[in-house]
Design a protein around this motif. Structure first.
Motif, PDB file in Angstrom:
ATOM      1  N   THR A 112       5.643  56.464  65.085  1.00  0.00           N
ATOM      2  CA  THR A 112       6.930  55.643  64.789  1.00  0.00           C
ATOM      3  C   THR A 112       6.792  54.267  64.597  1.00  0.00           C
ATOM      4  OG1 THR A 112       8.237  57.523  65.845  1.00  0.00           O
ATOM      5  CG2 THR A 112       9.419  55.790  64.998  1.00  0.00           C
ATOM      6  N   ASN A 113       6.391  53.579  65.649  1.00  0.00           N
ATOM      7  CA  ASN A 113       6.332  51.943  65.875  1.00  0.00           C
ATOM      8  C   ASN A 113       4.861  51.639  66.359  1.00  0.00           C
ATOM      9  OD1 ASN A 113       9.048  52.721  67.881  1.00  0.00           O
ATOM     10  ND2 ASN A 113       9.269  51.535  66.087  1.00  0.00           N
ATOM     11  N   GLY A 114       4.809  50.432  65.840  1.00  0.00           N
ATOM     12  CA  GLY A 114       3.294  49.812  66.096  1.00  0.00           C
ATOM     13  C   GLY A 114       2.209  50.001  65.027  1.00  0.00           C
ATOM     14  N   LYS A 115       2.635  50.611  63.980  1.00  0.00           N
ATOM     15  CA  LYS A 115       1.572  50.653  62.911  1.00  0.00           C
ATOM     16  C   LYS A 115       0.971  49.314  62.456  1.00  0.00           C
ATOM     17  CE  LYS A 115       4.259  53.341  60.327  1.00  0.00           C
ATOM     18  NZ  LYS A 115       5.516  53.456  61.411  1.00  0.00           N
ATOM     19  N   THR A 116       2.124  48.333  62.049  1.00  0.00           N
ATOM     20  CA  THR A 116       1.657  47.155  61.430  1.00  0.00           C
ATOM     21  C   THR A 116       0.783  46.292  62.467  1.00  0.00           C
ATOM     22  OG1 THR A 116       3.655  47.187  59.892  1.00  0.00           O
ATOM     23  CG2 THR A 116       2.464  44.964  60.375  1.00  0.00           C
ATOM     24  N   THR A 117       1.196  46.317  63.898  1.00  0.00           N
ATOM     25  CA  THR A 117       0.488  45.660  64.983  1.00  0.00           C
ATOM     26  C   THR A 117      -0.874  46.125  64.981  1.00  0.00           C
ATOM     27  OG1 THR A 117       2.824  45.213  65.458  1.00  0.00           O
ATOM     28  CG2 THR A 117       0.825  44.691  67.153  1.00  0.00           C
ATOM     29  N   GLU A 178      -1.836  51.656  57.258  1.00  0.00           N
ATOM     30  CA  GLU A 178      -0.738  52.350  57.965  1.00  0.00           C
ATOM     31  C   GLU A 178      -0.277  53.520  57.152  1.00  0.00           C
ATOM     32  OE1 GLU A 178       3.118  50.005  58.535  1.00  0.00           O
ATOM     33  OE2 GLU A 178       1.704  48.231  58.522  1.00  0.00           O
ATOM     34  N   ASN A 201       3.116  56.788  68.640  1.00  0.00           N
ATOM     35  CA  ASN A 201       3.923  57.246  69.472  1.00  0.00           C
ATOM     36  C   ASN A 201       4.872  57.892  68.292  1.00  0.00           C
ATOM     37  OD1 ASN A 201       5.816  54.850  68.096  1.00  0.00           O
ATOM     38  ND2 ASN A 201       4.421  53.833  69.536  1.00  0.00           N
ATOM     39  N   PHE A 303       4.264  47.095  74.670  1.00  0.00           N
ATOM     40  CA  PHE A 303       4.011  47.717  73.727  1.00  0.00           C
ATOM     41  C   PHE A 303       2.613  47.222  72.965  1.00  0.00           C
ATOM     42  CE2 PHE A 303       7.637  44.973  72.427  1.00  0.00           C
ATOM     43  CZ  PHE A 303       6.847  44.228  71.207  1.00  0.00           C
ATOM     44  N   ASN A 307      -0.911  48.710  71.664  1.00  0.00           N
ATOM     45  CA  ASN A 307      -1.407  48.278  70.511  1.00  0.00           C
ATOM     46  C   ASN A 307      -3.074  47.702  70.369  1.00  0.00           C
ATOM     47  OD1 ASN A 307       1.052  49.167  69.413  1.00  0.00           O
ATOM     48  ND2 ASN A 307       1.668  47.156  69.190  1.00  0.00           N
ATOM     49  N   ARG A 338       6.711  40.065  64.260  1.00  0.00           N
ATOM     50  CA  ARG A 338       6.808  40.892  65.344  1.00  0.00           C
ATOM     51  C   ARG A 338       6.731  40.118  66.723  1.00  0.00           C
ATOM     52  NH1 ARG A 338       6.393  42.596  60.477  1.00  0.00           N
ATOM     53  NH2 ARG A 338       5.967  45.083  60.349  1.00  0.00           N
ATOM     54  N   ASP A 353      12.208  39.880  65.385  1.00  0.00           N
ATOM     55  CA  ASP A 353      11.377  40.923  65.646  1.00  0.00           C
ATOM     56  C   ASP A 353      11.863  41.984  64.437  1.00  0.00           C
ATOM     57  OD1 ASP A 353       9.480  42.502  67.512  1.00  0.00           O
ATOM     58  OD2 ASP A 353      11.207  43.835  67.375  1.00  0.00           O
ATOM     59  N   SER A 360      12.329  51.117  69.018  1.00  0.00           N
ATOM     60  CA  SER A 360      11.668  49.899  68.951  1.00  0.00           C
ATOM     61  C   SER A 360      12.622  48.605  69.391  1.00  0.00           C
ATOM     62  CB  SER A 360      10.979  49.389  67.499  1.00  0.00           C
ATOM     63  OG  SER A 360      11.962  49.429  66.635  1.00  0.00           O
ATOM     64  N   ASN A 363      12.451  48.696  73.214  1.00  0.00           N
ATOM     65  CA  ASN A 363      11.281  48.076  73.649  1.00  0.00           C
ATOM     66  C   ASN A 363      11.368  46.501  73.416  1.00  0.00           C
ATOM     67  OD1 ASN A 363       9.576  50.247  74.327  1.00  0.00           O
ATOM     68  ND2 ASN A 363       9.065  50.678  72.114  1.00  0.00           N
TER      69      ASN A 363
HETATM   70  N1  LIG Z   1       3.293  50.594  70.577  1.00  0.00           N
HETATM   71  C1  LIG Z   1       4.664  50.359  70.138  1.00  0.00           C
HETATM   72  N2  LIG Z   1       5.552  51.239  70.798  1.00  0.00           N
HETATM   73  C2  LIG Z   1       6.835  50.797  70.751  1.00  0.00           C
HETATM   74  N3  LIG Z   1       7.318  50.123  70.091  1.00  0.00           N
HETATM   75  C3  LIG Z   1       6.531  48.889  69.507  1.00  0.00           C
HETATM   76  C4  LIG Z   1       5.061  49.073  69.366  1.00  0.00           C
HETATM   77  N4  LIG Z   1       4.400  48.140  68.660  1.00  0.00           N
HETATM   78  C5  LIG Z   1       5.382  47.539  68.243  1.00  0.00           C
HETATM   79  N5  LIG Z   1       6.614  47.976  68.656  1.00  0.00           N
HETATM   80  C6  LIG Z   1       8.140  47.223  68.321  1.00  0.00           C
HETATM   81  O1  LIG Z   1       8.229  47.813  66.970  1.00  0.00           O
HETATM   82  C7  LIG Z   1       8.477  46.703  66.195  1.00  0.00           C
HETATM   83  C8  LIG Z   1       7.713  46.815  64.726  1.00  0.00           C
HETATM   84  O2  LIG Z   1       6.350  47.106  65.223  1.00  0.00           O
HETATM   85  P1  LIG Z   1       5.392  47.241  63.856  1.00  0.00           P
HETATM   86  O3  LIG Z   1       3.924  46.951  64.515  1.00  0.00           O
HETATM   87  O4  LIG Z   1       5.546  46.616  62.764  1.00  0.00           O
HETATM   88  O5  LIG Z   1       5.392  48.838  63.701  1.00  0.00           O
HETATM   89  P2  LIG Z   1       5.496  49.677  62.341  1.00  0.00           P
HETATM   90  O6  LIG Z   1       4.652  49.212  61.120  1.00  0.00           O
HETATM   91  O7  LIG Z   1       5.153  51.129  62.839  1.00  0.00           O
HETATM   92  O8  LIG Z   1       6.865  49.377  61.961  1.00  0.00           O
HETATM   93  C9  LIG Z   1       8.067  45.590  66.775  1.00  0.00           C
HETATM   94  O9  LIG Z   1       8.447  44.363  66.522  1.00  0.00           O
HETATM   95  C10 LIG Z   1       8.042  45.759  68.109  1.00  0.00           C
HETATM   96  O10 LIG Z   1       9.526  45.548  68.596  1.00  0.00           O
END
Ligand SMILES: Nc1ncnc2c1ncn2[C@@H]1O[C@H](COP(=O)(O)OP(=O)(O)O)[C@@H](O)[C@H]1O
Ligand SMILES: [Mg+2]
Length: 494
Positions: A112-117, A178, A201, A303, A307, A338, A353, A360, A363
């Motif tokens: 769900t979150n963290g893909k881009t990072t 991603e 996650n 988070f 990552n 981010r 953010d 997210s 977080n």
């Molecule tokens: N591993 C993680 N777990 C939970 N939240 C995260 C995580 N990594 C980033 N985030 C939160 O989610 C937002 C989106 O992160 P991003 O890396 O763009 O994820 P996605 O590409 O999955 O949307 C970030 O700005 C941060 O607030």
């Protein structure tokens, strides 16, 4: 070039008639992109039905037409009928383009979150180790510093093949991607040979699309269950799983290849310990096998520890020494949008953010709390034409974790912006006092207001849009960049 029969044997054909009018060199589901040599695949989408564009494709000299709806089997053009044109688009693209993902090491990141990072961190460690790497993600697709534009955030199956081919042509040995659950369900990555699949996650997001958590899990799980079923490369494949997530066990069971776990709380193969939040970023001790190594990131937030661990696990599997991985990650300043700081010499912190889901956002706000003893002022909204269930939940979280909230618009699309806000407010009312939030529909005005409220030590969080440089209101795409607007508001304040 491939024979027609060979191309057709790549997918399940129900019936077919005629020979292609010219040699097939291109596959598309978009009649606008049809040219001589195109195989046009008619897909019935949510909004439009590609079958209605067959005439346009034929007029533009399409070589042949792939259909799902038998009413479009016509003597006017060569056609192929299949059960599911989405699957056919993927199968036929891979055949026509020669399975380009088999010529790269392909690393997919889902969750769900963290893909881009995480994808960006993985690309960084691979590049620093001397591997030319293509990156496919929400911010952009790139190889090295060269940006390769495509229409969608997640490319369609044929665009994905074209991207892989571009990467191969430019000398890449890796592609890091991603993988959203939409992409999995909509067959966009069908036929892509992944080598490493990473799970970040799984929390509430897009539930309007997937109905319920089980189905969502199944969608994400496909990346893991299908890993290793294809192996044109004869290399070892791995699943990398966040062991602190409640679905780690389910995904581990689904994986058909060896699993490497990472985490902080639960036992894991790659683990972070002694985490400390410092002004310059987050510090932790990396522990894996019998090694213990300190690492000081410039990025902050718990988070980002996760990552970074995921990127380290990938790097270790790909044979990069831990010391090099650490050095690479320690140099990373951050990822656009981010938890990105906006600085105009002010005495408080302003952060843009991309968080636009309940989890997210939580977080993000918890991370902000770790940075300050001052107040947290949050600007946020919820997207229109998207999961409505998350609106009050985001209101609840923002209310609980902020000292003051400005509720505003975030890509209202075809919905009335005030109506979206009205669905957020009940959540806020549950967790905070009526004088601790205001509603300002206009996002620019909302950002100005939040910044005028800030006092020294405070943290202003502008959530939702991150790196985006537009806002979608109705059917219009209006230029809008939170970072620019925040900078402007800061300059005007003085
Ligand atoms: N591993 C993680 N777990 C939970 N939240 C995260 C995580 N990594 C980033 N985030 C939160 O989610 C937002 C989106 O992160 P991003 O890396 O763009 O994820 P996605 O590409 O999955 O949307 C970030 O700005 C941060 O607030
Ligand atoms: Mg993303």
């Amino acid at each position: 070039m491939m024979e027609w029969g060979e191309i057709l044997s790549s997918t399940e054909v129900i019936a077919a008639k005629g020979f292609p009018k010219n040699e097939i060199r291109h596959v598309t589901n978009n009649s606008g992109q049809v040219k001589e040599g195109s195989l046009f695949v008619a897909i019935a989408g949510l909004k439009v039905d590609g079958h209605n564009f067959i005439n346009e494709a034929v007029a533009k000299n399409a070589a042949a037409i792939v259909i799902e709806d038998s009413r479009f089997a016509s003597d006017e053009y060569p056609w192929v009928r299949v059960q599911n044109t989405r699957k056919a688009l993927a199968d036929l693209s891979n055949a026509v383009y020669g399975f380009p993902s088999a010529r790269l090491n392909v690393i997919g990141v889902t969750g769900t979150n963290g893909k881009t990072t995480t994808t960006n961190l993985i690309a960084t460690v691979l590049e620093d180790a001397g591997h030319k790497t293509g990156l496919i993600g929400t911010i952009h697709n790139r190889i090295g510093t060269e940006i390769i534009p495509v229409s969608h955030t997640t490319p369609e199956a044929h665009e994905l093949c074209e991207l892989f081919l571009t990467f191969v042509d430019k000398g890449a040995s890796y592609a890091v991607m991603e993988v959203s659950s939409h992409a999995l369900v909509l067959q966009r990555v069908r036929g892509t040979e992944f080598d490493v699949a990473v799970f970040t996650n799984l929390t509430q997001d897009h539930l309007d699309f997937h109905e319920n958590m089980e189905k969502y899990l199944e969608a994400k799980g496909r990346l893991f269950s299908e890993l290793g079923t294809k192996n044109k490369k004869q290399r070892r494949k791995f699943a990398i799983i966040n062991n602190d997530d409640q679905y780690a066990g389910a995904l581990t069971d689904m994986a058909s290849v060896p699993v490497i776990t990472y985490g902080i709380k639960n036992d894991a193969d790659v683990k972070a310990e002694s985490i400390e939040f410092k002004p310059q970023g987050v510090f932790f001790v990396l522990r894996y096998t019998n090694k213990v190594l300190p690492i000081q990131l410039k990025m902050t937030g718990l988070f980002n520890v996760y990552n970074a661990l995921a990127a380290i696990a990938v790097g270790l599997i790909e044979g990069i020494p831990a010391e090099d991985l650490i050095a690479s990650l320690e140099r990373v300043n951050g990822i656009p949008g981010r938890f990105e700081k906006v600085e105009q010499g002010q005495e408080f912190t302003v952060i843009v953010d991309y968080s636009h889901t309940p989890d997210s956002l939580e977080n993000c706000l918890r991370t902000a709390r770790q940075l300050t003893d001052g107040r947290i002022i949050t600007v946020f909204g919820c997207g229109g034409d998207r999961d409505r269930k998350k609106r009050p939940i985001m209101g609840e979280k923002a209310g609980r974790l902020s000292d003051f909230c400005v509720v505003t618009s975030d890509n209202p699309r075809s919905e009335n912006p005030q109506a979206i806000i009205d669905e957020i407010i009940p959540g806020l009312k549950k967790t905070t006092k009526p004088d601790s939030f205001i509603e300002i529909v206009d996002r620019r005005e909302a950002i100005y207001r939040a910044i005028s409220e800030a006092r020294p030590q405070d943290v202003v969080i502008i959530a939702g849009k991150g790196h985006e440089t537009y806002q979608i209101i109705g059917t219009e795409i209006i230029p809008f960049d939170d970072r620019q607007v925040a900078s402007e508001a800061l300059r005007n304040r003085r």
